[in-house]
Design an enzyme around this catalytic site. Structure first.
Site, short mmCIF file in Angstrom:
data_model
loop_
_atom_site.label_atom_id
_atom_site.label_comp_id
_atom_site.label_asym_id
_atom_site.label_seq_id
_atom_site.Cartn_x
_atom_site.Cartn_y
_atom_site.Cartn_z
N TYR A 54 11.49 -19.09 1.94
CA TYR A 54 11.00 -18.05 3.06
C TYR A 54 10.70 -16.77 2.78
CZ TYR A 54 11.09 -15.49 7.23
OH TYR A 54 10.75 -14.29 8.21
N HIS A 84 4.25 -3.92 9.22
CA HIS A 84 5.55 -3.63 9.94
C HIS A 84 5.64 -1.99 9.86
CE1 HIS A 84 5.75 -7.78 9.77
NE2 HIS A 84 6.94 -7.80 10.30
N ASN A 196 14.37 -5.62 5.61
CA ASN A 196 15.22 -6.36 6.03
C ASN A 196 16.57 -6.02 5.96
OD1 ASN A 196 14.75 -10.12 6.60
ND2 ASN A 196 13.41 -8.58 6.87
N TYR A 284 45.79 13.39 36.54
CA TYR A 284 45.64 12.59 35.53
C TYR A 284 44.86 12.96 34.37
CZ TYR A 284 46.98 8.45 38.47
OH TYR A 284 47.66 7.60 39.23
N ARG A 287 48.02 14.78 32.43
CA ARG A 287 48.99 13.81 32.37
C ARG A 287 48.67 12.56 31.50
NH1 ARG A 287 51.37 10.77 36.88
NH2 ARG A 287 50.12 12.25 38.13
N PHE A 333 20.87 -10.08 8.38
CA PHE A 333 19.92 -8.85 8.73
C PHE A 333 20.37 -8.52 10.28
CE2 PHE A 333 17.13 -12.58 8.83
CZ PHE A 333 17.09 -12.79 10.14
N GLU A 422 11.89 -14.98 16.93
CA GLU A 422 13.21 -14.15 16.62
C GLU A 422 13.48 -13.99 18.32
OE1 GLU A 422 11.18 -11.14 14.60
OE2 GLU A 422 11.17 -12.29 12.80
#
Length: 515
Positions: A54, A84, A196, A284, A287, A333, A422
């Site tokens: 792959y 990309h 990746n 609060y 405290r 990844f 994906e």
């Protein structure tokens, strides 16, 4: 100049900070180079056997069913990086880019990515020459890692894209020459190995985490000074209480406040004061501060553990196992662990500001501040004619409200990509961006509390401050004078925020509390 040695397995948060912010030089371990070379040889053996691998001799994502001829394998990797590189927005800061470069080089040195050593050495030469690829901040969903931002980083290795060098933007080709490199010709799998990974979200997370720890210490300082301004009860920080509920963060926060107010004559304690004087307990936000801020400390520690594992992990796909002569596809990844850690960190940071704003409000409110003037108007000023610090709380409230909206976890969302192949993504970079915004907002809120608390103790008379709070007030007063009559608070807030951002207040806490 300081040096950091990387080998794929032992990088620390402190070392990331040294390289990203202090310009430390990066050295590659010789053993890591050998391991990387062995990983490459193993991949080449597998390629010669002709099996489908792959992303190496197939397409990517939903296109992985397309087999790529041997003569096109190099083109495949170059096309991956170019196609990309799609991020948008402002460029990431040089410190984030430096952290990304270091982190990516470190993970490639594990020897499981199948790349040649010269790919890593090219990145490190750029890093050491202060040459930083142009990486737009938005465009990653953190699924197959930070594909787009890492592709922008890799473009420069090809002599393409742009880079920043000593304040100037130059072409990728010039950037390579400036660092003594020549453009790389990517070979089989090397593009995939470069893009990746989770390095954008981890880089942003590491820097934000460091600053969040500084903010926590600053918030402890602000709490201690506010406790004295309120003339509050120190009993809520008693070690015996916190031993009975031994969350580590809770115990540490309580201890730090005790040390900061040690010797103070401005706080009340049950063994010294009659409970008939004022309320027997504080709100609060005073405290319960160890319990709430301690939970933030524990959240930061959880995120630190996640990031330290991630920065020394192999995060691309597929992974090469030279000892077994195997290449295995998986999902290292995927950014989900980091995304969840960053979302939890963001929530922890927001708690600090939420509680800080409540203490600011209490100190400005004459019904709660135990005798201080309304809105802490300056001595000689008249309430009504003067507003004092009334409006400074509006700013804190605005910042806290924005941060509350941003605490919605980015990691709870997923928009499938790549034709639904994906189909579950982490949105980790979104978590990182949100955490950074919440951090900046919270730094401002802590700065506002320090200003308000300092005004309160000055109005009450600051001669009885504790060991640590005396130093904190002195640091504040070196930058900002007390409020005697109404003036704009903008410059005051910005001056103190610089101190908070740069860790000046946190350093005092560390010295006093021994943390």
């Amino acid at each position: 100049m300081a040096q950091v040695t990387i080998d794929g397995s032992h990088l620390t948060l402190d070392e990331v900070l040294q390289v990203a912010r202090s310009g430390a030089q990066t050295v590659i371990s010789e053993k890591a180079i050998t391991r990387t070379r062995n990983g490459r040889r193993a991949l080449e053996r597998l390629l010669r056997e002709g099996d489908a691998i792959y992303g190496v001799n197939t397409g990517f994502g939903a296109l992985s069913n397309f087999r790529i001829p041997v003569e096109d394998l190099e083109k495949l990797q170059t096309n991956l990086i170019r196609s990309h590189s799609t991020s948008v927005g402002q460029p990431l800061s040089s410190e984030i880019v430096r952290a990304m470069m270091l982190l990516r080089a470190n993970t490639l040195l594990k020897g499981n990515s199948g790349i040649r050593p010269e790919v890593v050495t090219t990145i490190i030469r750029l890093l050491n020459k202060q040459v930083h690829p142009y990486i737009p901040e938005k465009g990653s969903v953190g699924a197959s890692g930070d594909l787009s931002p890492l592709s922008h980083l890799a473009l420069v290795l090809l002599g393409e894209g742009r880079a920043e060098s000593h304040g100037r933007w130059i072409s990728g080709d010039k950037a390579l020459r400036a660092s003594g490199n020549v453009p790389l010709k990517l070979e089989a799998k090397e593009g995939l190995a470069l893009n990746n990974g989770t390095q954008q979200m981890v880089a942003m997370g590491c820097l934000c985490l460091h600053d969040a720890y500084q903010l926590l210490a600053t918030s402890e300082a602000a709490l201690a000074l506010s406790l004295e301004a309120l003339k509050g009860w120190v009993d809520a920080f008693d070690v015996r209480i916190h031993k009975l509920r031994p969350h580590l963060g809770q115990q540490i926060v309580a201890e730090h406040v005790r040390r900061l107010v040690k010797g103070s004559r401005m706080v009340r304690a049950i063994h010294e004061n009659n409970h008939s004087e004022g309320r027997p307990q504080d709100p609060y936000s005073f405290r319960c501060a160890p319990q709430v801020m301690g939970a933030s400390k524990d959240a930061l520690d959880f995120t630190k553990q996640i990031l330290e594992v991630e920065m020394n992990s192999a995060t691309d796909n597929p992974l090469i196992f030279p000892e077994d002569d195997m290449c295995i596809s998986g999902g290292n990844f995927h950014g989900q662990p980091v995304a969840m850690g960053l979302d939890i960190m963001a929530l922890g940071i927001s708690y600090l500001a939420n509680m800080s704003e409540r203490r600011i409000s209490a100190l400005l409110d004459p019904s709660l501040n135990n005798g201080l003037p309304p809105f802490l108007v300056g001595e000689g000023s008249k309430p009504g004619l003067s507003s004092g610090l009334m409006a400074i709380q509006y700013t804190a409230t605005s910042l806290v409200a924005e941060s509350k909206l941003l605490t919605h976890p980015a990691s709870s969302d997923s928009i499938p990509t790549s034709s639904n192949f994906e189909d579950f993504v982490s949105m980790g970079p979104g978590a990182a961006h949100k955490a950074r915004t919440i951090l900046e907002n919270s730094q401002y809120v802590a700065s506002i509390e320090l200003i308000v608390a300092a005004q309160g103790v000055d109005l009450r008379g600051s001669t009885g401050l504790g060991t640590g709070t005396r130093r904190i007030l002195q640091a504040i007063r070196r930058k900002v004078r007390p409020l005697s009559e109404d003036r704009s608070s903008h410059d005051d807030i910005e001056k103190i925020r610089v101190m908070v951002r740069d860790g000046e207040i946190a350093k005092i806490v560390s010295q006093v509390a021994g943390s």
